[in-house]
Design a protein around this motif. Structure first.
Motif, PDB file in Angstrom:
ATOM      1  N   GLY A 171       0.842  -1.193   0.000  1.00 57.80           N
ATOM      2  CA  GLY A 171       0.000   0.000   0.000  1.00 57.80           C
ATOM      3  C   GLY A 171       0.874   1.239   0.000  1.00 57.80           C
ATOM      4  O   GLY A 171       2.080   1.165   0.269  1.00 57.80           O
ATOM      5  N   ASP A 218       0.936   5.772   0.770  1.00 56.27           N
ATOM      6  CA  ASP A 218       0.323   6.898   1.463  1.00 56.27           C
ATOM      7  C   ASP A 218      -0.531   7.682   0.465  1.00 56.27           C
ATOM      8  O   ASP A 218      -0.003   8.396  -0.398  1.00 56.27           O
ATOM      9  CB  ASP A 218       1.422   7.791   2.056  1.00 56.27           C
ATOM     10  CG  ASP A 218       0.873   8.965   2.845  1.00 56.27           C
ATOM     11  OD1 ASP A 218      -0.364   9.173   2.833  1.00 56.27           O
ATOM     12  OD2 ASP A 218       1.673   9.692   3.463  1.00 56.27           O
ATOM     13  N   LEU A 219      -1.832   7.562   0.588  1.00 53.35           N
ATOM     14  CA  LEU A 219      -2.728   8.187  -0.378  1.00 53.35           C
ATOM     15  C   LEU A 219      -2.791   9.703  -0.228  1.00 53.35           C
ATOM     16  O   LEU A 219      -3.282  10.387  -1.137  1.00 53.35           O
ATOM     17  CB  LEU A 219      -4.132   7.589  -0.242  1.00 53.35           C
ATOM     18  CG  LEU A 219      -4.245   6.092  -0.535  1.00 53.35           C
ATOM     19  CD1 LEU A 219      -5.696   5.640  -0.398  1.00 53.35           C
ATOM     20  CD2 LEU A 219      -3.715   5.763  -1.927  1.00 53.35           C
ATOM     21  N   THR A 220      -2.316  10.230   0.884  1.00 57.62           N
ATOM     22  CA  THR A 220      -2.258  11.690   1.007  1.00 57.62           C
ATOM     23  C   THR A 220      -1.096  12.257   0.204  1.00 57.62           C
ATOM     24  O   THR A 220      -1.085  13.432  -0.151  1.00 57.62           O
ATOM     25  CB  THR A 220      -2.116  12.121   2.479  1.00 57.62           C
ATOM     26  OG1 THR A 220      -0.860  11.647   3.003  1.00 57.62           O
ATOM     27  CG2 THR A 220      -3.253  11.569   3.316  1.00 57.62           C
ATOM     28  N   ARG A 229      -1.463  11.204  -5.098  1.00 55.86           N
ATOM     29  CA  ARG A 229      -2.829  11.558  -5.490  1.00 55.86           C
ATOM     30  C   ARG A 229      -2.777  12.437  -6.737  1.00 55.86           C
ATOM     31  O   ARG A 229      -1.755  13.092  -7.009  1.00 55.86           O
ATOM     32  CB  ARG A 229      -3.540  12.314  -4.367  1.00 55.86           C
ATOM     33  CG  ARG A 229      -2.919  13.656  -4.020  1.00 55.86           C
ATOM     34  CD  ARG A 229      -3.577  14.282  -2.798  1.00 55.86           C
ATOM     35  NE  ARG A 229      -3.176  15.667  -2.621  1.00 55.86           N
ATOM     36  CZ  ARG A 229      -2.061  16.062  -2.032  1.00 55.86           C
ATOM     37  NH1 ARG A 229      -1.199  15.159  -1.567  1.00 55.86           N
ATOM     38  NH2 ARG A 229      -1.783  17.341  -1.898  1.00 55.86           N
ATOM     39  N   MET A 241      -2.203   5.860  -8.414  1.00 55.09           N
ATOM     40  CA  MET A 241      -2.800   6.734  -7.407  1.00 55.09           C
ATOM     41  C   MET A 241      -2.603   8.212  -7.738  1.00 55.09           C
ATOM     42  O   MET A 241      -3.327   9.067  -7.238  1.00 55.09           O
ATOM     43  CB  MET A 241      -2.233   6.411  -6.030  1.00 55.09           C
ATOM     44  CG  MET A 241      -2.574   5.000  -5.526  1.00 55.09           C
ATOM     45  SD  MET A 241      -4.361   4.626  -5.466  1.00 55.09           S
ATOM     46  CE  MET A 241      -4.654   3.826  -7.070  1.00 55.09           C
ATOM     47  N   ARG A 250      -8.652   3.496  -5.186  1.00 59.43           N
ATOM     48  CA  ARG A 250      -7.739   4.032  -4.188  1.00 59.43           C
ATOM     49  C   ARG A 250      -7.795   3.304  -2.829  1.00 59.43           C
ATOM     50  O   ARG A 250      -6.739   2.991  -2.256  1.00 59.43           O
ATOM     51  CB  ARG A 250      -7.987   5.541  -3.999  1.00 59.43           C
ATOM     52  CG  ARG A 250      -7.491   6.364  -5.189  1.00 59.43           C
ATOM     53  CD  ARG A 250      -7.781   7.852  -5.016  1.00 59.43           C
ATOM     54  NE  ARG A 250      -7.048   8.451  -3.904  1.00 59.43           N
ATOM     55  CZ  ARG A 250      -5.775   8.817  -3.954  1.00 59.43           C
ATOM     56  NH1 ARG A 250      -5.069   8.622  -5.061  1.00 59.43           N
ATOM     57  NH2 ARG A 250      -5.190   9.356  -2.914  1.00 59.43           N
ATOM     58  N   PRO A 251      -8.960   3.017  -2.269  1.00 60.30           N
ATOM     59  CA  PRO A 251      -8.971   2.389  -0.937  1.00 60.30           C
ATOM     60  C   PRO A 251      -8.214   1.063  -0.854  1.00 60.30           C
ATOM     61  O   PRO A 251      -7.622   0.750   0.183  1.00 60.30           O
ATOM     62  CB  PRO A 251     -10.465   2.207  -0.656  1.00 60.30           C
ATOM     63  CG  PRO A 251     -11.138   3.260  -1.477  1.00 60.30           C
ATOM     64  CD  PRO A 251     -10.312   3.355  -2.727  1.00 60.30           C
ATOM     65  N   SER A 291      -4.450   1.517   0.054  1.00 60.48           N
ATOM     66  CA  SER A 291      -4.126   2.370   1.196  1.00 60.48           C
ATOM     67  C   SER A 291      -3.073   1.731   2.098  1.00 60.48           C
ATOM     68  O   SER A 291      -3.155   0.534   2.425  1.00 60.48           O
ATOM     69  CB  SER A 291      -5.386   2.649   2.017  1.00 60.48           C
ATOM     70  OG  SER A 291      -5.057   3.247   3.251  1.00 60.48           O
ATOM     71  N   HIS A 292      -2.104   2.513   2.552  1.00 62.29           N
ATOM     72  CA  HIS A 292      -1.087   1.990   3.464  1.00 62.29           C
ATOM     73  C   HIS A 292      -1.653   1.787   4.870  1.00 62.29           C
ATOM     74  O   HIS A 292      -1.044   1.077   5.674  1.00 62.29           O
ATOM     75  CB  HIS A 292       0.129   2.912   3.505  1.00 62.29           C
ATOM     76  CG  HIS A 292      -0.043   4.164   4.311  1.00 62.29           C
ATOM     77  ND1 HIS A 292      -1.092   5.025   4.134  1.00 62.29           N
ATOM     78  CD2 HIS A 292       0.715   4.691   5.306  1.00 62.29           C
ATOM     79  CE1 HIS A 292      -0.975   6.032   4.979  1.00 62.29           C
ATOM     80  NE2 HIS A 292       0.101   5.855   5.707  1.00 62.29           N
ATOM     81  N   ARG A 350      -4.402   0.093   5.645  1.00 60.77           N
ATOM     82  CA  ARG A 350      -4.713  -1.337   5.672  1.00 60.77           C
ATOM     83  C   ARG A 350      -3.443  -2.167   5.831  1.00 60.77           C
ATOM     84  O   ARG A 350      -3.385  -3.118   6.629  1.00 60.77           O
ATOM     85  CB  ARG A 350      -5.421  -1.731   4.374  1.00 60.77           C
ATOM     86  CG  ARG A 350      -5.479  -3.227   4.132  1.00 60.77           C
ATOM     87  CD  ARG A 350      -5.668  -3.559   2.656  1.00 60.77           C
ATOM     88  NE  ARG A 350      -4.774  -2.848   1.762  1.00 60.77           N
ATOM     89  CZ  ARG A 350      -3.502  -3.201   1.568  1.00 60.77           C
ATOM     90  NH1 ARG A 350      -2.962  -4.201   2.238  1.00 60.77           N
ATOM     91  NH2 ARG A 350      -2.755  -2.520   0.728  1.00 60.77           N
TER      92      ARG A 350
END
Length: 406
Positions: A192, A194-196, A199, A323, A376-377, A380-381, A383
């Motif tokens: 996973g 970092d989606l922040t 993006r 992502m 995206r979910p 996720s890192h 998870r």
């Protein structure tokens, strides 16, 4: 070094690294260590065998590495045995001085994590590891190409030292089970990010990023994020790039990673071979080398490309690119096809086919936006961190691990 406050009763975890150098496995593992340490329930430390290494034609020092800085900034204690690849050393031997350093580190440890299987050779001296469970974290799908590492992994399993083997992909699990690792030890925890950080960016920001890298506002941009290594098949990428640039006068290709710079003579020879008949096309080939802002490079791209020939498991470049809004296009290695299912394309190993897939992916980028957002979910890192935390805690408690997939 910043100090991170942790609970007094936090579980003490030591990660063993071969060294600090550019690569997806170290990016991933360091993110896990920093994340778990920051949560406070576990107190993490890292011991590196090497203080500096020479890879991809460049000397890479531990203290200069972004992963080292990330870990120390998070309050993770990082030490080293002090080895250098510049000085000949029997990789299988542990000197008395090194054994002392290792024994001190292990004495303050409840659970040991090994980044890949190679560092397990440090534990060949049984007196150094009394009753410490070991979790091996694997990030490849070619155990036969890991030198003596597979032998150390199998011996650790036979000795009862392995509490678990974390595989980042189904292809890793299958390959190591076939190589003899007991199935009950193998647990799949998908990668996973970092989606922040990874993006998509607004259109105006995307144009600004392209301008900063001298890329066209509206041309097709294909980014290759990989170290210079036979596994990554850079020759195939350049052959496909030659096809792309010859077909589309507005297209550009970007190469990032260790060894992807003009300082690498082997890459220079590959470029000559690929573009001998069209040296004019080289003006649209951008060699960026190691980058610490890949989220910006990928957000400016239409396509993130992978042309690997073997060894891949769950390539971070495909996840990070997707992502950021770049369409992933990959050869069918490891779990790559599973990763890009519904959000990208899979190709064979023919340069013309790959170039055509890049153009198709770029043309479909807007249409795939909704699918990329929906996906995206699952990348996720958060998870991923939860699964790693549970694995470490189970190893400490001595509980049997339930085989998990996906």
């Amino acid at each position: 070094m910043a100090e991170q406050t942790t609970d007094r009763g936090a579980l003490r975890v030591l990660s063993l690294y071969e060294g600090f150098f550019s690569g997806g496995a170290r990016v991933l593992h360091s993110s896990v260590v920093a994340g778990l340490h920051g949560q406070g329930r576990q107190r993490h430390a890292v011991l590196s065998i090497h203080d500096d290494v020479r890879r991809e034609g460049a000397r890479q020092r531990m203290v200069d590495d972004p992963r080292y800085r990330q870990l120390t900034a998070a309050g993770v204690r990082v030490t080293s045995l002090g080895r250098s690849t510049e000085v000949p050393h029997d990789p299988e031997a542990v000197s008395d001085a090194e054994a002392e350093v290792l024994a001190r580190a292990l004495g303050d440890t409840d659970v040991v994590l090994s980044l890949k299987e190679q560092p397990l050779r440090l534990l060949s001296r049984r007196d150094l590891l009394p009753d410490r469970p070991v979790v091996a974290c694997l990030h490849r799908s070619d155990p036969q190409n890991q030198g003596s590492g597979l032998g150390h992994l199998l011996r650790a399993a036979d000795d009862g030292r392995l509490a678990a083997v974390v595989c980042c992909a189904e292809s890793t699990r299958a390959a190591y089970e076939a190589a003899g690792v007991p199935a009950h030890l193998l647990r799949v925890i998908p990668n996973g990010v970092d989606l922040t950080r990874f993006r998509p960016v607004p259109a105006a920001r995307r144009l600004a990023l392209r301008g900063a890298h001298r890329l066209p506002a509206d041309g097709v941009v294909v980014t290759y994020a990989a170290r210079y290594d036979a596994m990554k098949n850079p020759g195939l990428f350049l052959a496909a790039a030659r096809e792309l640039l010859g077909r589309d006068a507005g297209a550009h290709v970007v190469l990032c990673g260790a060894g992807m710079s003009p300082a690498n003579p082997d890459l220079g020879a590959d470029l000559v071979l690929a573009f001998a008949d069209r040296p004019d096309l080289l003006a649209r080939v951008h060699l960026l080398g190691v980058r610490h802002d890949m989220e910006r490079v990928l957000a400016a791209s239409d396509v993130v490309a992978l042309t690997s020939a073997f060894g891949e498991a769950a390539p971070l470049c495909l996840i990070e690119g997707a992502m950021c809004g770049a369409v992933p296009v990959t050869t069918p290695v490891g779990d790559s096809a599973r990763i890009v299912d519904g959000i990208g394309l899979v190709t064979g190993f023919d340069p013309a086919e790959i170039a055509a897939a890049w153009l198709e992916a770029a043309a479909r980028r807007d249409a795939l936006t909704a699918a990329l957002v929906t996906a995206r979910p699952r990348f996720s890192h958060v998870r991923m961190l939860s699964a790693y935390a549970a694995t470490v805690e189970r190893a400490h408690r001595g509980l049997g691990l339930t085989l998990a997939r996906g």
